[in-house]
Structures are given as structure tokens and as C-alpha cells.
Enzyme design. Structure first.
Site, PDB file in Angstrom:
ATOM      1  N   SER A  47      48.078  47.732  40.657  1.00  0.00           N
ATOM      2  CA  SER A  47      46.680  48.088  40.050  1.00  0.00           C
ATOM      3  C   SER A  47      45.621  48.229  41.240  1.00  0.00           C
ATOM      4  CB  SER A  47      46.402  46.954  39.242  1.00  0.00           C
ATOM      5  OG  SER A  47      45.400  47.060  38.485  1.00  0.00           O
ATOM      6  N   ALA A  48      45.103  49.305  41.478  1.00  0.00           N
ATOM      7  CA  ALA A  48      43.856  49.682  42.339  1.00  0.00           C
ATOM      8  C   ALA A  48      42.745  48.644  42.226  1.00  0.00           C
ATOM      9  CB  ALA A  48      43.284  51.084  41.951  1.00  0.00           C
ATOM     10  N   HIS A  49      42.313  48.173  41.109  1.00  0.00           N
ATOM     11  CA  HIS A  49      41.187  47.453  41.161  1.00  0.00           C
ATOM     12  C   HIS A  49      41.486  45.872  41.572  1.00  0.00           C
ATOM     13  CE1 HIS A  49      41.027  45.832  36.879  1.00  0.00           C
ATOM     14  NE2 HIS A  49      42.137  45.917  37.347  1.00  0.00           N
TER      15      HIS A  49
ATOM     16  N   CYS B  22      40.471  27.757  25.242  1.00  0.00           N
ATOM     17  CA  CYS B  22      39.148  28.227  24.548  1.00  0.00           C
ATOM     18  C   CYS B  22      38.535  29.101  25.418  1.00  0.00           C
ATOM     19  CB  CYS B  22      38.240  26.761  24.700  1.00  0.00           C
ATOM     20  SG  CYS B  22      38.305  25.878  26.393  1.00  0.00           S
TER      21      CYS B  22
ATOM     22  N   GLN C 125      49.256  41.623  42.287  1.00  0.00           N
ATOM     23  CA  GLN C 125      48.537  40.580  42.974  1.00  0.00           C
ATOM     24  C   GLN C 125      48.876  40.707  44.628  1.00  0.00           C
ATOM     25  OE1 GLN C 125      46.065  39.147  42.230  1.00  0.00           O
ATOM     26  NE2 GLN C 125      46.046  39.560  40.244  1.00  0.00           N
TER      27      GLN C 125
END
Lengths: 83, 383
Positions: free
Chosen positions: B199-201, B325, B182
């Protein structure tokens, strides 16, 4: 969560077994105004979120969370009406 | 129902950065060959891969030979945890990690425990910050091979005391692995770590590209069957067009990071202050100050998280939730659980470079009515 019996006797028990959060918290909130200050409400709830949400609700609403235990194999949460 | 759509889930996947799209199209033309081979097309692919590695290493301020491209952030996290534990198994078999690690790290920890290892979870406080005293004691215990700490909570945005945690690790002679998914491309990652994943995305690159950095001097042994790709750290032919795109986006995101943080942090602050003022019985969670600039999380008392998610989607808002949920396991978010905060009616909003003030204002205008309607339907008004 302890497996021992809780150290106090509840004045009221609400059975929320099989209900998903937020229903057990709503049930506790609905029942609480009917109890006198100092009374203990026990909520039986097997949704794993109840273990977090019932103490969090007590903190937000200024009620006293007494602890979790296991009653007849089901998770039980005891709340003392503080206000 | 013809609302303009506001995408508020960048912490899951940020929209592709425009430079990533251009870079990927160029690399599809030019970088399809296997970079390990010995002919001219392969040499061109090798040049692209080397250039991408050098550029990513420069952004992360590491040596290129310390950086490997993986097939996802999750794969990088698995390799970080299991690779260091394998490389340092003679030192001990204890993994120390915070209670709020990403599930990729916790699943790797579970694998380690199932194989006979030990995992020690260190708690966080009510705002989701690591308990440094407990951390220091845990990493100083005998037999600790690795300590893992997320740079900032992906669920509530609280920045973790990475520098202090790293000092405790250094004093104990334990390498620190930081899951910086992040933070990379948005905020600086403090120094002192030995292993890092990203993480690239999350920064505007395509999905399917992760980064694993193992600093010199940190023992790492592949947890996979032997393969010499990416310095032996990520098996299989690299997805070169996606890697080139990911690094183009990383450079752009890093260059824009300060300006974007300065633009998004006030929008996040506006959500943090407005929602509790306009919606009754809302708990805003996470540290109010030491936090990511683009992410904010809150819970609405007595509201079903799944119902809230669907109601927001119908009004054109894409958000995430840590409520039980909404999860495939029907368990609440382990992060909210570790913090001891409400898990139902939970919403995470994470902004990105395409997010606008108008979108945030529309959200703030519509949320009170949406929550009020759900509470009226459930008969919980006034509880």
C-alpha cells in the site's frame, strides 16, 4: 465461552453489564482487596473487550483467572484472589 | 495549546515523500491520458506507466508482468485472496490465515465463507508471532487453496516467520499470500511467497495506490467483472499521476530504508524501555527484538483508550489505538485479542522519515502526566 453453568460458586458478584472497558476491570480491581485470599469474584460484563481484558488483568496482577461462562444469558468471568 | 504537532501514525498513512510530490506534479502535466489508447498523448502515458511498473518490480525483485497497480492496499488484499481462491477452486475451498491479518484480508475471508468456502484461523503467541506448528498442520490439511500471512503485524510490529511459513506452504503445495503493507519500503520481505500486496501511503506515496504481485505459476482468476486493465487484475483506468508518485516514493524509501531503520529503531526502543519505567502499570506489547523498526504499541491499565487518544491529540500527538472505544464497531483490536493482551488504554506509535528525536522526547516527557491525570479523573490511582 461455555454456556454451561460454572463449576464453582462465587463469593462475590459485581454486575458491570452495560459498562464499557476499562470499567469492568476497574470494578474487579476495586473489589478484590476486600476479599480474602482464595475467594472467588465473579464479574458480569457484556463489553466484548472484557473477555480479553479481565484475563489479561489477572495475568498482570498475579490473580487466578478461573474462566468465562454464561450466567442467565450474560457473560461472566470468575477470578480467584491468589495474593 | 499551541504545541508543535507530532504525527505518530505512519502505519495508517505516512506523510507524502517530497519526491512523490514532485513526481505527481510532473505526471499531472504529462500523464493524464488513457495509457490504453493509440495516440501520442496515450503513448506518453503508457511509457510512464511501464516505467513505473518496471521500477516497482525492481524494488520488489519481481518481473514487471507479475506486478499490477490497484486502487488501494485494501483492493490489492481483496484481489489477492479472492483471486487465488477463484483460480484454485478445483484444488479446494479452504483459506488458511493468521489470526492477526489486516481486516481487509479477514473481510475477504468472510466473503469466501459466506459463499460456502472455509477459512481456518491460525493463532499467535503472546508477542503476536504465528504458531508455526499450527500453521504447518493447517496448510497441510486437505483442500487448502491459499494461505495468507501478514509480513509484520500492523498493530504491534512483530515480524512474522514468513520464510518458515513459506517452507510449510511449499511442502504442502499451497501458494502463500503475504500482506506486506507494513514492510515494503522499510524492511526486506523474506522470499518464498507466491502473491504479495502493498500500500503506497504506508511508504510515503499518495493514498489510492496499491500493489498486487502474482508470481508466475500461481493461478489467479479475477473476482471482478471482466476488465483488461493491469493484466486483468485491477479494473478501471489507473490513476497514473498517483502511481508515478507512489513508485518515486517507493524507490526513495527503499534506498533510505536501512538508514531510516537504523535511526528509528533506537527511538522505538527508547519508547519501549522508558514508558514502562515512567508510567505505572503499562504493558508494552509485541516482540521486543523481531519487530518493525518504526512501530511500538503499549496499553495503560485502567485508562480509557479514547480519552487517552483525545488527551494526546490536545497536546499535539497524533497516535492510533486498538481499544474498542476507538473503533467504529466498538470491538477491541482482533490482533490484541488474539495475543491475549490488554486492549484498553492502548496506543500505537508509528514513526516515519520526518519523525525526530525531539518529538519522541517530548512525548516521553508528557505521557506520564497525561496518564496520571486520566487515572486521577477516573479515580483509579493505587488500584
Amino acid at each position: 465461552m461455555g454456556t454451561d453453568s460454572p463449576g464453582h460458586t462465587p463469593d462475590e458478584v459485581v454486575d458491570c453489564l452495560g459498562q464499557r472497558c476499562p470499567l469492568p476491570v476497574i470494578a474487579a480491581a476495586r473489589r478484590m482487596p476486600d476479599l480474602p485470599v482464595g475467594a472467588v469474584l465473579r464479574v458480569l460484563a457484556d463489553d466484548p473487550a472484557a473477555a480479553v481484558d479481565i484475563p489479561a488483568w489477572c495475568r498482570i496482577r498475579g490473580q487466578e483467572f478461573l474462566g468465562a461462562s454464561t450466567v442467565d444469558g450474560s457473560p461472566a468471568y470468575d477470578i480467584r484472589r491468589a495474593r | 495549546m499551541n504545541q508543535p504537532s507530532a504525527y505518530f501514525d505512519a502505519a495508517a498513512a505516512a506523510p507524502l515523500h517530497p519526491v512523490a510530490r514532485q513526481a505527481m506534479l510532473a505526471a499531472l502535466e504529462d500523464g493524464w491520458a488513457d495509457p490504453a489508447k493509440l495516440y501520442s498523448q496515450a503513448r506518453r502515458a503508457r511509457q510512464l506507466l511501464d516505467a513505473a511498473r518496471a521500477a516497482a518490480a525492481e524494488v520488489l525483485r519481481v518481473r514487471p508482468d507479475e506486478l499490477s497497480f490497484t486502487t488501494s492496499g485494501t483492493a490489492a488484499a481483496h484481489a489477492a485472496v479472492l483471486g487465488v481462491l477463484a483460480g484454485r477452486r478445483r484444488v479446494g475451498n479452504v483459506l488458511v490465515h493468521s489470526a492477526i491479518e489486516h481486516s481487509a484480508v479477514l473481510h475477504a475471508a468472510r466473503r469466501h465463507v459466506e459463499a460456502g468456502g472455509v477459512a481456518t484461523s491460525v493463532p499467535v503467541d503472546r508477542v503476536g508471532r504465528l504458531d508455526l506448528d499450527a500453521w504447518s498442520a493447517a496448510v497441510a490439511a486437505p483442500g487448502v487453496a491459499l494461505a495468507a500471512l501478514i509480513s509484520a503485524s500492523h498493530e504491534v510490529g512483530t515480524l512474522q516467520p514468513v520464510a518458515e511459513a513459506a517452507r510449510a506452504c511449499a511442502a504442502a503445495g499451497v501458494p502463500l499470500y503475504v500482506d506486506a503493507a507494513q514492510s515494503v519500503g522499510r524492511v526486506p520481505v523474506p522470499e518464498g511467497w507466491s502473491v504479495l500486496s502493498a500500500s503506497a501511503h504506508k511508504w510515503g506515496g499518495p493514498p489510492g495506490v496499491g500493489i498486487l504481485v502474482v508470481r508466475k505459476g500461481c493461478r489467479w482468476e479475477s473476482p471482478y467483472p471482466a476488465d483488461d486493465r493491469e493484466a486483468g487484475r485491477s479494473p478501471g483506468a489507473p490513476n497514473l499521476p498517483a502511481i508515478v508518485a507512489a513508485v518515486a516514493a517507493l524507490r526513495a524509501a527503499a534506498a533510505e530504508a536501512d538508514a531510516e531503520a537504523a535511526r528509528l529503531a533506537p527511538l522505538v526502543e527508547r519508547i519501549r524501555t522508558t514508558v514502562p519505567a515512567t508510567v505505572p502499570d503499562v504493558e508494552v506489547v509485541g516482540d521486543p527484538v523481531d519487530r518493525l523498526p518504526h512501530l511500538v504499541t503499549f496499553s495503560c491499565l485502567y485508562v480509557d483508550g479514547e480519552a487517552l487518544l483525545h488527551a494526546l491529540d490536545r497536546r499535539g500527538f497524533a497516535v492510533s489505538s486498538g481499544s474498542s472505544c476507538t473503533s467504529s464497531t466498538l470491538r477491541p483490536s482482533h490482533v490484541l485479542e488474539a495475543m491475549g493482551v490488554l486492549t484498553h488504554g492502548n496506543i500505537r506509535i508509528s514513526l516515519h522519515r520526518d519523525s525526530t528525536e525531539a518529538e519522541v522526547e517530548r512525548f516521553l516527557a508528557e505521557l506520564p502526566g497525561i496518564v496520571a491525570d486520566l487515572r486521577a479523573e477516573a479515580g483509579v490511582v493505587g488500584l
